[in-house]
Scaffold this motif. Sequence first.
Motif, mmCIF file in Angstrom:
data_model
loop_
_atom_site.group_PDB
_atom_site.id
_atom_site.type_symbol
_atom_site.label_atom_id
_atom_site.label_comp_id
_atom_site.label_asym_id
_atom_site.label_seq_id
_atom_site.Cartn_x
_atom_site.Cartn_y
_atom_site.Cartn_z
ATOM 1 N N MET A 46 43.874 39.601 20.544
ATOM 2 C CA MET A 46 43.979 39.372 21.974
ATOM 3 C C MET A 46 44.508 40.635 22.644
ATOM 4 N N THR A 47 44.043 40.924 23.808
ATOM 5 C CA THR A 47 44.423 42.104 24.546
ATOM 6 C C THR A 47 45.755 41.871 25.253
ATOM 7 N N THR A 48 46.673 42.821 25.152
ATOM 8 C CA THR A 48 47.949 42.692 25.847
ATOM 9 C C THR A 48 47.828 43.321 27.216
ATOM 10 N N ILE A 49 48.827 43.091 28.057
ATOM 11 C CA ILE A 49 48.795 43.642 29.408
ATOM 12 C C ILE A 49 48.771 45.165 29.352
ATOM 13 N N ASN A 50 49.579 45.778 28.474
ATOM 14 C CA ASN A 50 49.574 47.237 28.374
ATOM 15 C C ASN A 50 48.202 47.747 27.972
ATOM 16 N N ASN A 51 47.571 47.110 26.996
ATOM 17 C CA ASN A 51 46.227 47.515 26.605
ATOM 18 C C ASN A 51 45.244 47.280 27.737
ATOM 19 N N SER A 52 45.432 46.205 28.484
ATOM 20 C CA SER A 52 44.549 45.920 29.617
ATOM 21 C C SER A 52 44.655 47.007 30.673
ATOM 22 N N GLU A 53 45.876 47.392 30.997
ATOM 23 C CA GLU A 53 46.064 48.448 31.995
ATOM 24 C C GLU A 53 45.473 49.764 31.495
ATOM 25 N N ASN A 54 45.633 50.050 30.214
ATOM 26 C CA ASN A 54 45.045 51.266 29.645
ATOM 27 C C ASN A 54 43.527 51.227 29.721
ATOM 28 N N LEU A 55 42.942 50.073 29.474
ATOM 29 C CA LEU A 55 41.492 49.937 29.532
ATOM 30 C C LEU A 55 40.990 50.138 30.956
ATOM 31 N N ILE A 56 41.695 49.584 31.916
ATOM 32 C CA ILE A 56 41.311 49.763 33.327
ATOM 33 C C ILE A 56 41.410 51.231 33.713
ATOM 34 N N GLU A 57 42.461 51.901 33.275
ATOM 35 C CA GLU A 57 42.595 53.336 33.550
ATOM 36 C C GLU A 57 41.483 54.125 32.863
ATOM 37 N N LYS A 58 41.119 53.710 31.653
ATOM 38 C CA LYS A 58 40.074 54.405 30.883
ATOM 39 C C LYS A 58 38.733 54.407 31.612
ATOM 40 N N VAL A 59 38.414 53.314 32.312
ATOM 41 C CA VAL A 59 37.131 53.250 33.011
ATOM 42 C C VAL A 59 37.186 53.855 34.407
ATOM 43 N N GLY A 60 38.379 54.183 34.886
ATOM 44 C CA GLY A 60 38.481 54.841 36.186
ATOM 45 C C GLY A 60 39.101 53.999 37.277
ATOM 46 N N GLY A 61 39.804 52.955 36.919
ATOM 47 C CA GLY A 61 40.484 52.132 37.912
ATOM 48 C C GLY A 61 39.875 50.745 38.042
ATOM 49 N N ILE A 62 40.575 49.896 38.767
ATOM 50 C CA ILE A 62 40.181 48.490 38.877
ATOM 51 C C ILE A 62 38.850 48.324 39.603
ATOM 52 N N GLU A 63 38.594 49.122 40.611
ATOM 53 C CA GLU A 63 37.329 49.005 41.346
ATOM 54 C C GLU A 63 36.150 49.405 40.465
ATOM 55 N N LYS A 64 36.308 50.459 39.687
ATOM 56 C CA LYS A 64 35.248 50.886 38.768
ATOM 57 C C LYS A 64 35.026 49.820 37.694
ATOM 58 N N ALA A 65 36.117 49.215 37.213
ATOM 59 C CA ALA A 65 35.997 48.148 36.218
ATOM 60 C C ALA A 65 35.185 46.985 36.783
#
Length: 91
Positions: free
Chosen positions: A1-20
């Motif tokens: 399961m994805t944790t919040i820290n990993n989730s935030e890292n994933l969102i940053e990896k793709v370029g932000g919440i709007e890009k996600a």
Amino acid sequence: MTTINNSENLIEKVGGIEKAREIIAGAPGNAVIYWPIAKGKFGVYSAGEQNKSDRQIILDDLRTAIAEHDTTDHVTDIRNHVSPSTKVVDL
């Protein structure tokens, strides 16, 4: 399961919440994986096997990250989240 820290890292990896959100909105119905091409450019979707590449993004993980981002309370100032009669003191 994805944790919040990993989730935030994933969102940053793709370029932000709007890009996600753009990535998820543009995904075909059978897509499982998103492969970014270059920063600022859209990527390629695949329904193929996951091979644990650092570059691939599993769309279900990205959906989870977006949902956690939307339900997480990002407190910027604790004084906005306490009763007006509570005194907040910086230590």
